[in-house]
Design an enzyme around this catalytic site. Structure first.
Site, PDB file in Angstrom:
ATOM      1  N   ARG A  27     -15.377  -4.105 -38.213  1.00 15.80           N
ATOM      2  CA  ARG A  27     -16.467  -3.195 -37.826  1.00 15.80           C
ATOM      3  C   ARG A  27     -16.945  -2.425 -39.036  1.00 15.80           C
ATOM      4  NH1 ARG A  27     -14.219  -1.137 -31.936  1.00 15.80           N
ATOM      5  NH2 ARG A  27     -14.078  -3.256 -31.152  1.00 15.80           N
ATOM      6  N   SER A 121     -18.165  -2.647 -29.867  1.00 20.13           N
ATOM      7  CA  SER A 121     -17.652  -2.022 -28.650  1.00 20.13           C
ATOM      8  C   SER A 121     -18.387  -0.748 -28.255  1.00 20.13           C
ATOM      9  CB  SER A 121     -16.157  -1.767 -28.841  1.00 20.13           C
ATOM     10  OG  SER A 121     -15.580  -1.270 -27.689  1.00 20.13           O
ATOM     11  N   HIS A 122     -17.675   0.361 -28.297  1.00 20.84           N
ATOM     12  CA  HIS A 122     -18.199   1.656 -27.848  1.00 20.84           C
ATOM     13  C   HIS A 122     -18.854   2.427 -28.986  1.00 20.84           C
ATOM     14  CE1 HIS A 122     -14.251   1.804 -29.475  1.00 20.84           C
ATOM     15  NE2 HIS A 122     -14.409   3.068 -29.764  1.00 20.84           N
ATOM     16  N   ASP A 292     -18.491   0.141 -21.473  1.00 19.78           N
ATOM     17  CA  ASP A 292     -18.909   0.277 -22.877  1.00 19.78           C
ATOM     18  C   ASP A 292     -19.904  -0.824 -23.246  1.00 19.78           C
ATOM     19  OD1 ASP A 292     -17.218  -1.875 -22.989  1.00 19.78           O
ATOM     20  OD2 ASP A 292     -16.219  -1.252 -24.827  1.00 19.78           O
ATOM     21  N   ASP A 294     -19.823  -3.693 -24.811  1.00 20.83           N
ATOM     22  CA  ASP A 294     -19.520  -5.103 -24.574  1.00 20.83           C
ATOM     23  C   ASP A 294     -18.833  -5.351 -23.240  1.00 20.83           C
ATOM     24  OD1 ASP A 294     -17.299  -3.772 -25.753  1.00 20.83           O
ATOM     25  OD2 ASP A 294     -16.380  -5.691 -26.247  1.00 20.83           O
ATOM     26  N   ASP A 296     -15.985  -4.385 -21.830  1.00 19.20           N
ATOM     27  CA  ASP A 296     -14.552  -4.550 -21.568  1.00 19.20           C
ATOM     28  C   ASP A 296     -13.870  -3.244 -21.179  1.00 19.20           C
ATOM     29  OD1 ASP A 296     -14.732  -3.543 -24.130  1.00 19.20           O
ATOM     30  OD2 ASP A 296     -13.468  -5.070 -25.067  1.00 19.20           O
ATOM     31  N   ARG A 297     -14.470  -2.113 -21.520  1.00 16.76           N
ATOM     32  CA  ARG A 297     -13.856  -0.832 -21.139  1.00 16.76           C
ATOM     33  C   ARG A 297     -14.468  -0.304 -19.835  1.00 16.76           C
ATOM     34  NH1 ARG A 297     -12.653   2.939 -26.283  1.00 16.76           N
ATOM     35  NH2 ARG A 297     -11.891   1.311 -27.682  1.00 16.76           N
ATOM     36  N   THR A 361      -1.036  -0.789 -29.794  1.00 18.18           N
ATOM     37  CA  THR A 361      -2.449  -0.696 -29.414  1.00 18.18           C
ATOM     38  C   THR A 361      -3.181  -1.978 -29.816  1.00 18.18           C
ATOM     39  OG1 THR A 361      -2.475   1.686 -29.602  1.00 18.18           O
ATOM     40  CG2 THR A 361      -4.582   0.572 -29.872  1.00 18.18           C
ATOM     41  N   GLU A 380      -4.607   0.145 -21.047  1.00 17.13           N
ATOM     42  CA  GLU A 380      -4.484   1.010 -22.208  1.00 17.13           C
ATOM     43  C   GLU A 380      -5.173   2.336 -21.925  1.00 17.13           C
ATOM     44  OE1 GLU A 380      -4.444  -1.066 -26.300  1.00 17.13           O
ATOM     45  OE2 GLU A 380      -6.109  -1.929 -25.218  1.00 17.13           O
ATOM     46  N   SER A 382      -7.147   3.770 -23.756  1.00 23.17           N
ATOM     47  CA  SER A 382      -8.497   3.746 -24.312  1.00 23.17           C
ATOM     48  C   SER A 382      -9.490   3.086 -23.350  1.00 23.17           C
ATOM     49  CB  SER A 382      -8.497   3.027 -25.655  1.00 23.17           C
ATOM     50  OG  SER A 382      -7.924   1.744 -25.519  1.00 23.17           O
ATOM     51  N   LYS A 393      -9.615  -7.287 -21.935  1.00 19.80           N
ATOM     52  CA  LYS A 393      -9.749  -6.284 -20.887  1.00 19.80           C
ATOM     53  C   LYS A 393     -11.110  -6.476 -20.229  1.00 19.80           C
ATOM     54  CE  LYS A 393     -10.841  -2.667 -24.304  1.00 19.80           C
ATOM     55  NZ  LYS A 393     -10.440  -3.242 -25.599  1.00 19.80           N
TER      56      LYS A 393
END
Ligand code: G16
Length: 566
Positions: A27, A121-122, A292, A294, A296-297, A361, A380, A382, A393
């Site tokens: 990233r 991601s986020h 988020d 993508d 996954d969260r 993690t 998790e 997160s 996830k």
């Protein structure tokens, strides 16, 4: 098929020293990819070179992304390089957008050798935001450390990359596009697929859609509000929740993917999903969730904005696991959580006599356990929750899991959570994030802290704040030995465990794009039924004071408080 074969070139390049993938891929700020010559090409070539040529030649790979700025440019380059590197077929989400869980699903469905997920991601998007590249292997999950280390080593010595510069693909048209190349690897096929279809087919077989539809659109239906935060999940929410399960249109917000996520952080937490929280507080909706960039969260909310801590969320799903038909058929093999995640899941595991694994993690650590048939459900702190249906996830899966529990128990989110605490005790939990801290100051603080807490004299020490006294049982730098292949992962976070089971954990984030983010995780366990409904920040205030005192974090970083408290 195009008539004239496309040129395949090998072009010289020079390596960069900083392409080590973090917790979840590489990233960086968008301008790093734009301004550093071949920065993108080098990393993509390193991914391809990490795959044995025999496996790569003629193989299928999947490409998806969260639709953020630079997504389409990067896909253009990846297609050109995949063709030149011998890949036979690329399966790409329509318009280049496919959620991370859907990429995992599609890799498994097509028996691909892996996939490339373009997401940070986020993290914020847009020209001034972040971009990210993640490599997933044939099990559909993020590459293990042995693979990411190999990619990193290749990126440090790269001298050339292969590319078909004239190859151009139409991401807007569904179906196959075939290309004739002037080398031995031909023909090269690109298949643009509906981004939702495979994923929707999968979840239809995991959950009881008839029961969900009845609860969401039948007489006396409950009202839900889902916030896709202008990320990749918008079309999935629309298609699966609204079109198929019958939720009214106002159930879905921010469902059009935008390159800059509308200028917001696509981060489903109390700070960045504040709009959803405000709407939920009004009491009009029974259930709320945010995702988020993508997809996954997830963040789960009950009526009036009742917040479900992610560590509690996975514990509740575990305690009600047979509300989900998938587990009625497959059984439950094991549970897992990352080390900083609260031990709420451990209590369910113990009560139901299911094996519990504590991993570092990063979702990649769960994949081996799942592949070995030892893990069914994991989560998790997160905001990640998922199961062995894929190897990522899965935000929408978590929502469907919660809705299945609501459909079975016919209680509110808040009542389910409160009953859970009364039965199992409550892990009060909070995370303090100090973002964009000076890297050297953060590293030095962690080194000194480690020296201090691993010293033999530290165990047994008492820390008192007001009337509260905490005695250290043990402290260490968390190390994980993978029970499947024995791989050892060191330096996974400093943890102090107190005699009452409470914990303080310090870790440097692996997902930031600049400087350092220091995370402090506080986990305090309470069984007194009179205390389990109290405010987490009040309950944890003493442990927070101790955590700051032991680390001297404010002095060491020049900060007076965290950037975000969860
Ligand atoms: C990634 C990983 C997660 C991890 C999270 C936080 O999530 O996939 O497993 O928990 O990073 O990492 P850190 O604390 O190092 O910032 P995502 O959603 O960012 O891909």
């Amino acid at each position: 098929m195009d008539d004239s074969p496309l040129q395949v070139l090998t072009l010289p390049t020079a390596p960069y020293p900083d392409q080590r993938p973090g917790s979840s891929g590489l990233r960086r700020k968008v301008f790093v990819f734009q301004s550093k010559r071949n920065y993108l090409h080098n990393f993509i070539q390193s991914i391809f070179s990490s795959i044995d040529l025999r496996d790569r030649q003629g193989s299928t790979m999947v490409v998806g992304g969260d639709g953020r700025y630079f997504n389409r440019t990067a896909i253009g380059v990846i297609v050109q390089m995949a063709a030149a590197n011998g890949v036979g077929r690329l399966v790409i989400g329509h318009h280049g957008i496919m959620s991370t869980p859907a990429v995992s699903c599609v890799i498994r469905k097509y028996k691909a050798i892996g996939g490339i997920v373009l997401t940070a991601s986020h993290n914020p998007g847009g020209p001034d935001g972040d971009f990210g590249i993640k490599f997933n292997t044939s099990n559909g999950g993020p590459a293990q450390e042995t693979v990411t280390n190999k990619i990193f080593q290749l990126s440090r010595t790269i001298e050339e990359f292969a590319i078909c510069p004239e190859l151009s693909v139409d991401l807007a048209t569904l179906g196959k596009q075939m290309f004739d190349l002037e080398n031995k690897f031909k023909p090269f096929t690109v298949e643009i697929v509906d981004s939702v279809e495979s994923y929707a087919n999968m979840v239809r077989n995991i959950f009881d859609f008839a029961a969900l539809k009845e609860m969401l659109s039948g007489e006396n239906h409950i009202k839900i509000r889902l916030d896709a935060m202008h990320g990749a999940l918008g079309p999935y929410v629309k298609r699966i929740l609204c079109e198929e399960l019958g939720c009214p249109a106002n159930s879905a917000m921010n469902c059009v993917p935008l390159e800059d996520f509308g200028g917001q952080y696509p981060d489903p937490n109390l700070t960045h999903a504040a709009d959803l929280m405000d709407t939920m507080r009004g009491g009009q909706y029974d259930f709320g969730a945010a995702f988020d960039g993508d997809g996954d969260r997830n963040m789960i909310l009950g009526k009036h904005g009742f917040f479900v801590n992610p560590s509690d969320s996975v514990a509740v799903i575990a305690a009600n696991i047979f509300s989900i038909p998938y587990f009625q058929h497959s059984g439950v093999r094991g549970y897992a959580r990352s080390m900083p995640t609260s031990t709420a899941l451990d209590r369910v595991a113990k009560a139901t006599k299911i094996e519990l694994y504590e991993t570092p993690t990063g979702w990649k650590f769960f994949g081996n356990l799942m592949d070995a048939g030892r893990l069914s459900l994991c989560g998790e702190e997160s905001f990640g929750t998922g199961s062995d249906h894929i190897r990522e996830k899965d935000g929408l899966w978590a929502v469907l899991a919660w809705l299945s529990i609501l459909a079975t128990r016919r209680q509110s989110v808040e009542d389910i959570m409160k009953e859970h605490w009364q039965k199992f005790g409550r892990n009060f939990y909070t995370r303090y994030d100090y973002e964009e801290v000076d890297l050297d100051a953060a590293c030095e603080m962690m080194e000194d802290l480690e020296m201090f807490i691993v010293d033999k004299s530290f165990a047994g020490q008492r820390f008192a704040v007001g009337e509260k006294v905490y005695q250290v049982e043990r402290a260490d730098n968390f190390e994980y030995s993978d029970p499947v292949d024995g791989t050892i992962s060191r330096n996974q976070g400093l943890r102090i465990i107190f005699c009452d089971g409470s914990r303080i954990i310090y870790r440097l984030s692996g997902t930031g794009s600049t400087r350092a983010t220091v995370r402090i995780y506080i986990d305090g366990y309470e069984t007194d039924p009179d205390k389990v409904f109290q405010d987490p920040q009040a309950m944890l205030a003493s442990l927070v004071t101790i955590a700051l005192k032991i680390s001297q974090l404010h002095n060491r970083t020049g900060r007076s408080g965290p950037s975000v408290i969860t």
